[in-house]
Motif scaffolding. Structure first.
Motif, PDB file in Angstrom:
ATOM      1  N   MET A  62       0.820  -1.208   0.000  1.00 40.56           N
ATOM      2  CA  MET A  62       0.000   0.000   0.000  1.00 40.56           C
ATOM      3  C   MET A  62       0.858   1.264   0.000  1.00 40.56           C
ATOM      4  N   THR A  63       2.148   1.117   0.286  1.00 41.17           N
ATOM      5  CA  THR A  63       3.039   2.276   0.197  1.00 41.17           C
ATOM      6  C   THR A  63       2.994   2.872  -1.205  1.00 41.17           C
ATOM      7  N   PHE A  64       2.845   1.999  -2.198  1.00 43.56           N
ATOM      8  CA  PHE A  64       2.820   2.488  -3.576  1.00 43.56           C
ATOM      9  C   PHE A  64       1.563   3.302  -3.846  1.00 43.56           C
ATOM     10  N   SER A  65       0.443   2.841  -3.336  1.00 42.49           N
ATOM     11  CA  SER A  65      -0.804   3.602  -3.483  1.00 42.49           C
ATOM     12  C   SER A  65      -0.693   4.946  -2.775  1.00 42.49           C
ATOM     13  N   THR A  66      -0.008   4.966  -1.635  1.00 40.06           N
ATOM     14  CA  THR A  66       0.210   6.218  -0.909  1.00 40.06           C
ATOM     15  C   THR A  66       1.014   7.196  -1.760  1.00 40.06           C
ATOM     16  N   GLY A  67       2.055   6.676  -2.428  1.00 36.10           N
ATOM     17  CA  GLY A  67       2.857   7.517  -3.319  1.00 36.10           C
ATOM     18  C   GLY A  67       2.027   8.086  -4.453  1.00 36.10           C
ATOM     19  N   LEU A  68       1.101   7.291  -4.963  1.00 35.14           N
ATOM     20  CA  LEU A  68       0.230   7.756  -6.049  1.00 35.14           C
ATOM     21  C   LEU A  68      -0.707   8.861  -5.561  1.00 35.14           C
ATOM     22  N   VAL A  69      -1.164   8.772  -4.318  1.00 33.65           N
ATOM     23  CA  VAL A  69      -1.994   9.845  -3.748  1.00 33.65           C
ATOM     24  C   VAL A  69      -1.194  11.142  -3.702  1.00 33.65           C
ATOM     25  N   PHE A  70       0.074  11.042  -3.324  1.00 37.82           N
ATOM     26  CA  PHE A  70       0.934  12.226  -3.289  1.00 37.82           C
ATOM     27  C   PHE A  70       1.087  12.824  -4.685  1.00 37.82           C
ATOM     28  N   GLU A  71       1.251  11.971  -5.689  1.00 34.36           N
ATOM     29  CA  GLU A  71       1.359  12.457  -7.070  1.00 34.36           C
ATOM     30  C   GLU A  71       0.087  13.190  -7.480  1.00 34.36           C
ATOM     31  N   ILE A  72      -1.050  12.627  -7.147  1.00 31.94           N
ATOM     32  CA  ILE A  72      -2.337  13.231  -7.510  1.00 31.94           C
ATOM     33  C   ILE A  72      -2.476  14.614  -6.873  1.00 31.94           C
ATOM     34  N   ILE A  73      -2.178  14.714  -5.580  1.00 32.02           N
ATOM     35  CA  ILE A  73      -2.273  16.006  -4.894  1.00 32.02           C
ATOM     36  C   ILE A  73      -1.291  17.004  -5.502  1.00 32.02           C
ATOM     37  N   GLY A  74      -0.068  16.532  -5.775  1.00 33.67           N
ATOM     38  CA  GLY A  74       0.939  17.414  -6.355  1.00 33.67           C
ATOM     39  C   GLY A  74       0.527  17.980  -7.689  1.00 33.67           C
ATOM     40  N   TYR A  75      -0.054  17.122  -8.536  1.00 29.07           N
ATOM     41  CA  TYR A  75      -0.452  17.596  -9.858  1.00 29.07           C
ATOM     42  C   TYR A  75      -1.765  18.368  -9.840  1.00 29.07           C
ATOM     43  N   ILE A  76      -2.575  18.170  -8.810  1.00 29.17           N
ATOM     44  CA  ILE A  76      -3.740  19.040  -8.642  1.00 29.17           C
ATOM     45  C   ILE A  76      -3.261  20.454  -8.307  1.00 29.17           C
ATOM     46  N   ALA A  77      -2.263  20.556  -7.417  1.00 28.55           N
ATOM     47  CA  ALA A  77      -1.683  21.865  -7.104  1.00 28.55           C
ATOM     48  C   ALA A  77      -1.037  22.469  -8.341  1.00 28.55           C
ATOM     49  N   TRP A  78      -0.410  21.611  -9.148  1.00 26.13           N
ATOM     50  CA  TRP A  78       0.189  22.056 -10.416  1.00 26.13           C
ATOM     51  C   TRP A  78      -0.889  22.613 -11.341  1.00 26.13           C
ATOM     52  N   SER A  79      -2.034  21.914 -11.390  1.00 25.41           N
ATOM     53  CA  SER A  79      -3.155  22.348 -12.230  1.00 25.41           C
ATOM     54  C   SER A  79      -3.710  23.686 -11.753  1.00 25.41           C
ATOM     55  N   LEU A  80      -3.837  23.839 -10.443  1.00 27.76           N
ATOM     56  CA  LEU A  80      -4.337  25.100  -9.893  1.00 27.76           C
ATOM     57  C   LEU A  80      -3.374  26.243 -10.210  1.00 27.76           C
ATOM     58  N   SER A  81      -2.084  25.930 -10.148  1.00 28.20           N
ATOM     59  CA  SER A  81      -1.090  26.942 -10.483  1.00 28.20           C
ATOM     60  C   SER A  81      -1.212  27.333 -11.950  1.00 28.20           C
ATOM     61  N   ALA A  82      -1.431  26.338 -12.814  1.00 24.10           N
ATOM     62  CA  ALA A  82      -1.534  26.603 -14.252  1.00 24.10           C
ATOM     63  C   ALA A  82      -2.809  27.371 -14.594  1.00 24.10           C
ATOM     64  N   LYS A  83      -3.905  27.017 -13.955  1.00 23.50           N
ATOM     65  CA  LYS A  83      -5.198  27.582 -14.307  1.00 23.50           C
ATOM     66  C   LYS A  83      -5.537  28.846 -13.531  1.00 23.50           C
ATOM     67  N   LYS A  84      -5.196  28.845 -12.234  1.00 24.50           N
ATOM     68  CA  LYS A  84      -5.663  29.919 -11.365  1.00 24.50           C
ATOM     69  C   LYS A  84      -4.615  30.997 -11.095  1.00 24.50           C
ATOM     70  N   ASP A  85      -3.405  30.555 -10.647  1.00 26.71           N
ATOM     71  CA  ASP A  85      -2.414  31.559 -10.242  1.00 26.71           C
ATOM     72  C   ASP A  85      -1.001  30.968 -10.237  1.00 26.71           C
ATOM     73  N   PRO A  86      -0.223  31.132 -11.321  1.00 29.40           N
ATOM     74  CA  PRO A  86       1.143  30.596 -11.366  1.00 29.40           C
ATOM     75  C   PRO A  86       2.114  31.335 -10.447  1.00 29.40           C
ATOM     76  N   TYR A  87       1.694  32.473  -9.895  1.00 29.45           N
ATOM     77  CA  TYR A  87       2.549  33.254  -8.992  1.00 29.45           C
ATOM     78  C   TYR A  87       2.394  32.811  -7.531  1.00 29.45           C
ATOM     79  N   SER A  88       1.439  31.928  -7.265  1.00 27.15           N
ATOM     80  CA  SER A  88       1.128  31.541  -5.897  1.00 27.15           C
ATOM     81  C   SER A  88       2.256  30.726  -5.262  1.00 27.15           C
ATOM     82  N   LEU A  89       2.774  31.218  -4.138  1.00 25.79           N
ATOM     83  CA  LEU A  89       3.819  30.501  -3.411  1.00 25.79           C
ATOM     84  C   LEU A  89       3.248  29.231  -2.789  1.00 25.79           C
ATOM     85  N   ILE A  90       2.003  29.284  -2.357  1.00 23.34           N
ATOM     86  CA  ILE A  90       1.374  28.118  -1.735  1.00 23.34           C
ATOM     87  C   ILE A  90       1.258  26.977  -2.745  1.00 23.34           C
TER      88      ILE A  90
END
Length: 268
Positions: A62-90
């Motif tokens: 299940m460690t691998f599934s946990t890593g995939l959850v991290f990837e999903i969250i990371g790329y959701i933040a990436w998507s928000l940066s791309a769509k909403k605000d690329p200047y956001s430090l958060i």
């Protein structure tokens, strides 16, 4: 004092919010199409891996599934940066933390697989016992990741204040350098184990799985080397300011690992 790197998208005005940096730290405005595809790819594999873990009762994987959850969250933040605000430090810190940490969790899974193989085929084939392998390499990854995240946070702070980020980048570089060092030892250890246990691997019907494990390990290793070279170039370098390198040398390698372990699940 070196001039801080800065990129401003003329087609994307800076919102000027309290958590916005004066420039886009990435060096470009991300593609929402790439961001959405990456998030979808890892979500699909998360579902697949989790279902396989449940069917095979391979809870240790299940460690691998946990890593995939991290990837999903990371790329959701990436998507928000791309769509909403690329200047956001958060958004920057969130996507960096989760995208950098995910391969560390995958690596922990790979360490576990090698340890399981050693236990199954015989300790005589390995220079280190499974418990030592897990303890040393997982501890090394935790230390290097903490240093990397601290460095990334400092880079964001320095950029937001229009200060020279060189020292912060060096902190980030130190964490990556140590991880490359530790993974180099692991790759050497796994290679010698496979060489010494080649007959036992064949007798147990594991040659194809061994190949999948080897490719996955080398891909994660090469991805870490890419991050090291990218950071060594500094902000504004060629590797860090072109999305094609990120897609080909960050996303693609980890996407391949997810696919390989989906086809040749270690739980079997």
């Amino acid at each position: 004092m070196a001039r801080p790197f800065g990129y401003v998208d003329p087609n994307f005005p800076n919102p000027g919010g309290p958590n916005d940096t004066s420039t886009i730290i990435y060096g470009y405005t991300q593609s929402i199409a790439i961001a959405a595809f990456t998030a979808a790819w890892f979500f699909f594999h998360f579902i697949t891996h989790t279902v396989q873990n449940w069917k095979l009762r391979s809870w240790w994987w299940m460690t691998f599934s946990t890593g995939l959850v991290f990837e999903i969250i990371g790329y959701i933040a990436w998507s928000l940066s791309a769509k909403k605000d690329p200047y956001s430090l958060i958004f920057f810190v969130l996507n960096y933390f989760f995208i950098v940490t995910a391969p560390v969790i995958f690596a922990a899974g790979i360490y576990t697989v090698l340890s399981a193989l050693i236990s199954r085929l015989g300790n005589m084939y390995s220079f280190l016992r499974p418990a030592v392998i897990l303890g040393f390499f997982i501890s090394s990854d935790v230390i290097s990741t903490i240093v990397q995240i601290a460095g990334a946070r400092l880079v964001g702070v320095k950029e937001s204040r229009r200060q020279d980020p060189t020292t912060a980048n060096n902190v980030l570089l130190a964490g990556l350098a140590y991880r490359v060092f530790a993974m180099s030892i692991f790759v050497l250890l796994m290679s010698t184990f496979q060489l010494r246990a080649r007959l036992a691997i064949k007798e147990h019907g594991l040659p194809v799985f061994r190949l999948s494990l080897s490719i996955s390990t080398l891909v994660v290793y090469m991805r870490t080397i890419f991050r090291l070279i990218e950071t060594a170039e500094g902000l504004g370098g060629k590797l860090s300011t072109r999305e094609v390198y990120f897609a080909g040398l960050e996303f693609a390698p980890i996407a391949l690992v997810a696919l390989l372990f989906c086809i040749w699940d270690p739980g079997r």
